[in-house]
Design a protein around this motif. Sequence first.
Motif, short mmCIF file in Angstrom:
data_model
loop_
_atom_site.label_atom_id
_atom_site.label_comp_id
_atom_site.label_asym_id
_atom_site.label_seq_id
_atom_site.Cartn_x
_atom_site.Cartn_y
_atom_site.Cartn_z
N ARG A 244 -8.87 -5.74 -4.14
CA ARG A 244 -9.31 -4.51 -3.46
C ARG A 244 -8.79 -4.57 -2.02
O ARG A 244 -8.76 -5.64 -1.41
N PRO A 245 -8.41 -3.42 -1.47
CA PRO A 245 -7.87 -3.41 -0.10
C PRO A 245 -8.92 -3.83 0.94
O PRO A 245 -10.09 -3.49 0.80
N ARG A 246 -8.46 -4.56 1.95
CA ARG A 246 -9.35 -4.94 3.06
C ARG A 246 -9.37 -3.81 4.07
O ARG A 246 -8.71 -3.89 5.11
N ASP A 247 -10.09 -2.77 3.74
CA ASP A 247 -9.97 -1.55 4.54
C ASP A 247 -11.19 -1.27 5.40
O ASP A 247 -11.34 -0.18 5.95
N LEU A 255 -10.34 6.25 9.85
CA LEU A 255 -9.01 6.67 9.40
C LEU A 255 -9.18 7.27 8.01
O LEU A 255 -10.13 6.97 7.30
N LYS A 256 -8.23 8.08 7.64
CA LYS A 256 -8.34 8.72 6.32
C LYS A 256 -8.17 7.67 5.22
O LYS A 256 -7.23 6.88 5.23
N MET A 257 -9.11 7.71 4.28
CA MET A 257 -9.11 6.71 3.21
C MET A 257 -8.94 7.38 1.86
O MET A 257 -9.23 8.57 1.71
N GLY A 258 -8.55 6.59 0.88
CA GLY A 258 -8.51 7.08 -0.49
C GLY A 258 -9.92 7.09 -1.07
O GLY A 258 -10.80 6.41 -0.55
N GLU A 259 -10.11 7.83 -2.15
CA GLU A 259 -11.44 7.91 -2.74
C GLU A 259 -11.96 6.56 -3.15
O GLU A 259 -13.13 6.26 -3.03
N ARG A 260 -11.07 5.74 -3.70
CA ARG A 260 -11.49 4.42 -4.14
C ARG A 260 -10.97 3.34 -3.20
O ARG A 260 -10.67 2.22 -3.59
N GLY A 261 -10.86 3.69 -1.93
CA GLY A 261 -10.43 2.71 -0.94
C GLY A 261 -8.94 2.75 -0.70
O GLY A 261 -8.19 3.44 -1.39
N GLY A 262 -8.50 1.99 0.33
CA GLY A 262 -7.10 2.00 0.72
C GLY A 262 -6.89 3.00 1.84
O GLY A 262 -7.54 4.06 1.89
N ILE A 263 -6.01 2.66 2.77
CA ILE A 263 -5.76 3.53 3.91
C ILE A 263 -4.57 4.42 3.59
O ILE A 263 -3.48 3.92 3.27
N VAL A 264 -4.80 5.72 3.68
CA VAL A 264 -3.74 6.66 3.31
C VAL A 264 -2.58 6.58 4.30
O VAL A 264 -2.80 6.62 5.52
N ILE A 265 -1.36 6.43 3.80
CA ILE A 265 -0.18 6.40 4.69
C ILE A 265 0.86 7.42 4.24
O ILE A 265 0.87 7.83 3.08
N ASN A 266 1.74 7.78 5.18
CA ASN A 266 2.86 8.65 4.84
C ASN A 266 4.10 7.78 4.58
O ASN A 266 4.03 6.55 4.57
N ASN A 267 5.25 8.39 4.42
CA ASN A 267 6.46 7.63 4.09
C ASN A 267 6.89 6.70 5.22
O ASN A 267 7.69 5.77 5.02
N ILE A 276 -1.36 4.29 14.55
CA ILE A 276 -1.78 3.18 13.69
C ILE A 276 -1.03 3.24 12.37
O ILE A 276 -1.03 4.26 11.68
N TYR A 277 -0.33 2.15 12.08
CA TYR A 277 0.40 2.03 10.82
C TYR A 277 -0.39 1.12 9.89
O TYR A 277 -1.12 0.23 10.34
N ALA A 278 -0.22 1.29 8.60
CA ALA A 278 -0.81 0.36 7.64
C ALA A 278 0.25 -0.04 6.63
O ALA A 278 1.02 0.81 6.16
N ILE A 279 0.34 -1.33 6.35
CA ILE A 279 1.37 -1.82 5.42
C ILE A 279 0.77 -2.85 4.47
O ILE A 279 -0.23 -3.49 4.77
N GLY A 280 1.40 -3.02 3.33
CA GLY A 280 0.98 -4.03 2.37
C GLY A 280 -0.14 -3.55 1.46
O GLY A 280 -0.31 -2.34 1.22
N GLU A 281 -0.95 -4.48 1.00
CA GLU A 281 -1.93 -4.19 -0.04
C GLU A 281 -3.12 -3.37 0.46
O GLU A 281 -3.96 -2.95 -0.33
N VAL A 282 -3.21 -3.16 1.79
CA VAL A 282 -4.31 -2.36 2.30
C VAL A 282 -3.95 -0.87 2.31
O VAL A 282 -4.80 0.00 2.43
N ALA A 283 -2.65 -0.58 2.15
CA ALA A 283 -2.17 0.78 2.31
C ALA A 283 -2.16 1.53 0.98
O ALA A 283 -1.91 0.96 -0.08
N ILE A 289 -2.04 1.71 -4.74
CA ILE A 289 -1.98 0.46 -3.99
C ILE A 289 -0.88 -0.38 -4.62
O ILE A 289 -0.76 -0.44 -5.85
N PHE A 290 -0.05 -1.04 -3.80
CA PHE A 290 1.04 -1.84 -4.34
C PHE A 290 0.76 -3.34 -4.12
O PHE A 290 0.81 -3.82 -3.00
N GLY A 291 0.42 -4.01 -5.21
CA GLY A 291 -0.01 -5.41 -5.10
C GLY A 291 1.11 -6.41 -5.31
O GLY A 291 0.88 -7.49 -5.83
N LEU A 292 2.32 -6.07 -4.90
CA LEU A 292 3.44 -7.01 -5.03
C LEU A 292 4.08 -7.20 -3.66
O LEU A 292 3.91 -6.37 -2.77
#
Lengths: 844, 116
Positions: A244-247, A255-267, A276-283, A289-292
């Motif tokens: 689960r994202p550490r959000d 900050l704007k979040m997804g319904e089930r967590g995660g920080i919403v980001i643009n391209n 504020i940027y968010a990268i990795g498994e929290v984004a 969510i991209f867990g790789l």
Amino acid sequence: MSNKSNLVVIGNGPVGHHFLESLVQSGKSTDYNITVFGEEPRPAYDRVHLTAWFETRDAAAINMVEDGYYPANDITLYTKDKVLAIDRSAKTVTSESGKVLSYDKIILATGSFPFVPPVPGHDRENIFVYRTIEDLEAITAAAEKGKTGAVIGGGLLGLEAAKALKDLDLETHVVEFAPRLMAVQIDDGGGKMLRKKIEDLGVSVHTAKNTKNISDGENAVHKMSFADGQELEVDIIVFSAGIRPRDELAKSSELKMGERGGIVINNQCQTSDKDIYAIGEVALWDNKIFGLIAPGNAMAKAACDHLTGCGDSEFAGADMSTKLKLMGVDVASIGDAHGNTPNSRSYTYVNDRDEVYKKIVVSSDDKYLLGAVLIGDASEYGSLLQFMLNKMELPSEPEGLILPQVDGQSTGLGVDALPDTAQLCSCMNVTKADVVCAVEAGATTIGDIKDATKAATGCGGCAALITQVLNNQLEKNGVEVNTDLCEHFAYTRQDLYNIIRIEKIQSFEVLLEKHGSGLGCDICKPTAASLLASCWNKYILEKPLHGLQDTNDYFMGNMQKDGTYSVVPRIPGGEITPDKLIVLGEVAKKYNLYTKITGGQRVDLFGARSEELPLIWRELIDAGFETGHAYGKSLRTVKSCVGETWCRYGVQDSMGMSLLLENRYKGLRSPHKLKMAVSGCTRECAEAQSKDVGVIATENGWNMYVCGNGGMKPRHADLFASDLDDVTLIKYIDRLFMFYVRTADRLQRTSVWMDNMEGGLEYLQSVIIDDKLEVCAELEKEMSLVVDSYQCEWKSTLDDPERMKRFSHFVNSDQSDDNVVFTQERKQIRPKSKNESIELVVID
Amino acid sequence: MSNIDQQVAWIDICKSEDILPNMGRCALFENEQVAIFRVIESGVEKIYAINNHCPFSQANIISRGIVGCLSNKTVVASPLYKQHFDLATGQCIEDEAISVKTYAVRFEGDMIQLAA
């Protein structure tokens, strides 16, 4: 300083670190005051290879941040200091230790945490998750008191955790909620085959098991009760039920979040606050969510590009195809592995004998690849992935892509058809164009490509494909890679080795007459001498071999800049009696030699004139010394610590082993110098991981590391085999060295040799451990010939008056070379510099 | 050098056998160090002599180099930094501007002789 903006990076995991590396690489890092907060006690480490920690129990093995990298780039890192709050109106962050920093920009790279389902009893002792080094340490400590362990979760990470429990000698169970292992990535058929293979390894697999309760066990620490009424008792439980994202930080700063967590980001990886940027498994991108690691790195790059304006890469989603080795089993999943696309067709190949399962999913017209599952053999992964990513048209009868090739016809992908934009290495984001560019710039080997592009240096899964592209490009350019040794021999060193062996050639003259031309030169002559020595262990100064030797081998000393030589007697393992040490001192004093302790635990004596060499060596040999081969392309030293004999931490007799190794391999002529070391415990005081072969004691035997080196391009050795007994260790080293002698290029160290092998470490293991080429018996025989015919070259030389003649400087006078002039520095001699020598002439 | 009338004074240096085939030795000749090489070329024995001082390393080491050929020129590789010198002319192969002195040398009976 005041012109710089304040950049705060929150989180120091692999992706946070990748961002910092990208920033430094962009050249813009100096525009910022960079502060990094990390919650863990150490800088970023490679979580993907977390299991590698078990090999050494040393965090250094998976450390990602080079010593001094952050300070050198003016990056301030606070470890063990979590950021608690972001005040977006005051533009400050507050950390756990009370630091308050103002920011202009923030990079959130807080990653994720393992999800632990709220099963009653989930918070009991001896229940763990699998994410940090601290988790592994806790699991290891608990494993010492336990006998059995279960992993809840049969996904990718769960199977990794299961491997760890197995390696800790626990009876291991995997408990999966879904009806098959790796339910997300692979289909039923693949899951079945994977289960069979994992069970073959001694791990019990329980699928379709819903854990309802964990309580005290009767025969073990825990009792797990499942929804179907069954029970399982184990001592240790590891939860691996997803991430689960550490959000929470983003949540509290609204900050704007997804319904089930995660920080919403643009391209560009910006959050709803553009600073504020968010990268990795929290984004959260496109509600995913991209867990790789690869998508995380791509986000880091996109954020860096946008922040600095140095590039324009965007994050546009990522292909989640994966290929990995789980407990030694090849597993790969590409695209729509389940065939969920309407009207898609699938083709399946199942081989129960070899336990291989392959499936491809293609479009309804058979033209395009949509997905694939490969279990047990993932060799087609590279080309299948390219077919899908680049929407390339499939050959008719696409099932041929996964069927075994019976008559040698190639049904795979022609690399020529790949577009330039095709991403060949996803770990390092290397495209076909990058590889082609590197070839145009002069790369001709896979080693060159790795150097130039970093391709195939991550998971290595693309090495075969990269090699195909490399060879194809070379061929296209009409580059005939000239591997001729020199103008006299149209052969490689390896060819010449085979010729000498097969035709039993004993001299350079015969070799030149039958297979070469001209008189030879300073390249082919020493090479031939080395080969003849490796093959037949001929005394290197036997007529007419001596004319082939470099001056160092001819005079059996290392020529220094003024034409004098250095003298290095062998001191096996660095162990020396006081009496012998006194002899060294006396000889050095008598001949006025500059004296220095070497890095290889011996003593180097400098400034010997050629005519003094026999006199010096007479005294050394009489005192029981042997030549140290410091002048040869051969085994130098086996560095050692004192081991269990003296050291309170030692677990094996490293001193005894180093003596055995040094005495066994001394005198072996090889394509380049060879260095070894033996450490008595994992503290690794002998620095074995920087050697061609390093041996590190474990409680059960020896771990063998291969192909490391120091020097201009340092390289850590790779773990080759674990917990070997003495006999097996020697057997593997015998085979490895002889295989190197047989197949390496001239002056190619073992590291480059292995890097240039298709298949690298794994291939080498298959040859040396599994005897894939069926040459091991021969290799051992060849080595025993070399070992049995060892002689000290200096002793043999001194015993022959004819050979002593050559050491005088003049053929017609007893005078010395008057060009050799010393002066004093720090109470020892050193050569006079050119200017000092001129002064001397003037005074004369 | 100035013996235009070819009344060259040949001086015995050593026996032929003192220098092994395809190898070099250094001789002391009129206070100069001379590197003499015996080379077997297509079965024919040749002899060369050039100055022993390596202009690159400033050390007297040329005689200890490996003998060979590069594009049909018989050369020696200086043992420290491996530049090649044409044994017939003293010319450095890698650097046109550099050459070393050559000497007249011959076999006479079982002796090797040098002349100024």
